[in-house]
Write an enzyme that holds these catalytic residues in place. Sequence first.
Site, PDB file in Angstrom:
ATOM      1  N   PRO A 196       0.801  -1.230   0.000  1.00  0.00           N
ATOM      2  CA  PRO A 196       0.000   0.000   0.000  1.00  0.00           C
ATOM      3  C   PRO A 196       0.833   1.280   0.000  1.00  0.00           C
ATOM      4  O   PRO A 196       0.459   2.266  -0.619  1.00  0.00           O
ATOM      5  CB  PRO A 196      -0.821  -0.134   1.294  1.00  0.00           C
ATOM      6  N   GLY A 197       1.986   1.278   0.665  1.00  0.00           N
ATOM      7  CA  GLY A 197       2.788   2.488   0.718  1.00  0.00           C
ATOM      8  C   GLY A 197       4.017   2.463  -0.154  1.00  0.00           C
ATOM      9  O   GLY A 197       4.856   3.366  -0.077  1.00  0.00           O
TER      10      GLY A 197
ATOM     11  N   GLU B 201       9.131  -9.617 -17.797  1.00  0.00           N
ATOM     12  CA  GLU B 201       7.819  -9.013 -17.583  1.00  0.00           C
ATOM     13  C   GLU B 201       7.640  -7.782 -18.466  1.00  0.00           C
ATOM     14  O   GLU B 201       6.587  -7.577 -19.086  1.00  0.00           O
ATOM     15  CB  GLU B 201       7.638  -8.623 -16.118  1.00  0.00           C
TER      16      GLU B 201
ATOM     17  N   GLY C 152       4.916  -3.204 -14.108  1.00  0.00           N
ATOM     18  CA  GLY C 152       6.271  -3.604 -14.480  1.00  0.00           C
ATOM     19  C   GLY C 152       7.297  -2.493 -14.358  1.00  0.00           C
ATOM     20  O   GLY C 152       8.415  -2.614 -14.872  1.00  0.00           O
TER      21      GLY C 152
ATOM     22  N   ILE D 107      -2.553  -7.093  -6.442  1.00  0.00           N
ATOM     23  CA  ILE D 107      -1.970  -8.387  -6.806  1.00  0.00           C
ATOM     24  C   ILE D 107      -2.849  -9.083  -7.841  1.00  0.00           C
ATOM     25  O   ILE D 107      -3.979  -9.503  -7.547  1.00  0.00           O
ATOM     26  CB  ILE D 107      -1.780  -9.282  -5.567  1.00  0.00           C
ATOM     27  N   THR D 108      -2.321  -9.225  -9.060  1.00  0.00           N
ATOM     28  CA  THR D 108      -3.036  -9.891 -10.139  1.00  0.00           C
ATOM     29  C   THR D 108      -3.232 -11.362  -9.814  1.00  0.00           C
ATOM     30  O   THR D 108      -2.282 -12.046  -9.434  1.00  0.00           O
ATOM     31  CB  THR D 108      -2.265  -9.751 -11.464  1.00  0.00           C
TER      32      THR D 108
ATOM     33  N   GLY E 285     -16.327   7.539 -32.829  1.00  0.00           N
ATOM     34  CA  GLY E 285     -17.302   8.516 -32.350  1.00  0.00           C
ATOM     35  C   GLY E 285     -18.089   7.996 -31.165  1.00  0.00           C
ATOM     36  O   GLY E 285     -17.529   7.391 -30.248  1.00  0.00           O
ATOM     37  N   GLY E 286     -19.399   8.220 -31.190  1.00  0.00           N
ATOM     38  CA  GLY E 286     -20.254   7.805 -30.077  1.00  0.00           C
ATOM     39  C   GLY E 286     -20.176   6.324 -29.795  1.00  0.00           C
ATOM     40  O   GLY E 286     -20.173   5.899 -28.633  1.00  0.00           O
TER      41      GLY E 286
ATOM     42  N   SER F 159       6.343   1.559  -6.921  1.00  0.00           N
ATOM     43  CA  SER F 159       7.517   1.152  -7.704  1.00  0.00           C
ATOM     44  C   SER F 159       8.792   1.061  -6.872  1.00  0.00           C
ATOM     45  O   SER F 159       9.788   0.519  -7.331  1.00  0.00           O
ATOM     46  CB  SER F 159       7.742   2.146  -8.850  1.00  0.00           C
TER      47      SER F 159
END
Length: 379
Positions: free
Chosen positions: A129-130, A242, A363, A158-159, A339-340, A133
């Site tokens: 959390p803190g 990776e 990564g 975490i994947t 577009g839309g 990278s």
Amino acid sequence: MSSYFNETHQQARLTARRFIDTEVLPGIQDWEEAGEFPRELYRKAGAAGLLGIGYPEALGGSGEGDLFLKIAVSEELMRSTSGGLVASLGALDIALPPVVKWARPAVRDAVVPAVLRGDAIAALAITEPGGGSDVASLRTRAVREGDHYRVNGSKTFITSGARADHVTVAVRTGGDGHGGISLLLIDRDTPGFSTGRKLRKMGWWASDTAELFFQDCRVPAERLIGAENAGFIAIMDNFLSERLSLCVMAYMTAQLAYEAALDHSRQRQAFGRSLTGFQVTRHKLVDMASGIDVAREYTYRCAALMQAGHRPVTQVAMAKNFAVEVCERVTREAVQLLGGMGYMRESVVERLYRDAKILSIGGGTTEIMKELIAKQLRL
């Protein structure tokens, strides 16, 4: 097709293409909305040989050393149009390499074959959390107590974390900085290990992403991967592959967006002619195709260097930043050309546009890549 690929690669590509056409595309829209895909898909991918590419034959893989076999299959998997699905199916490729290289043989042999078959799911847990990278600042602590480590701390983003059976976890076993980091392989059913809420994300919807918590989690000392306090080296060794994989995801995300925009521009009529009848549209499509081709070919060049035994850290970082920049620009232009309809969830370019953003973060962020390049250039 580039001369980097041979007949074996093309056969693997066809296998992956059939897998996507039959097992994935019919359900991908529903899985994106549901935020996950059936666990059975891992077993089907394992049975098709798609999970074992690049791993030793003795462990149930296809054999080591052929990066272009991996790239060929990865390109086809991206035709699922879901970066999230590919990220979750591919989570083993960031979780298992340290286990294969440095885990005790008994641990390696008990875990790796099951994951390659799709019977078990593996994830990598580094980010906190803190931390982000700044890997060297991680704070999850593992204290050796006899024949176990007692682990306390948490991980996030975490994947495959919500349903992984085995997690390669970066922990602090020594002092501050990169020299005090180790890797532990922790099983889901280990007392003191729990999974938090499934995180809701901008993109990669089909990929489960979770918070992990360790509270006096007792992990057998034999689950140490490599030497104690040598985990940072293993993490950095993993990053090169990776980042190369993220390059492939980036140019393929762009390729799919380009193809959708090209098809739409040829069919959509405005002011009495197709959109490709306007120079501004043609030039947009030319710029899109040019960027994709350069990103793809430079990625191939980096892979060739790696396969020849080099460690092109600078070039891979450059390739990642360039491919991601192309990806973000191409997906943005694709939405604009549609577009839309490009803004609608039923449109594939809407998904690709959202999925593109994570590639400049995962990564190692674009900014981290630039600092790495700057150091290599002695700036």
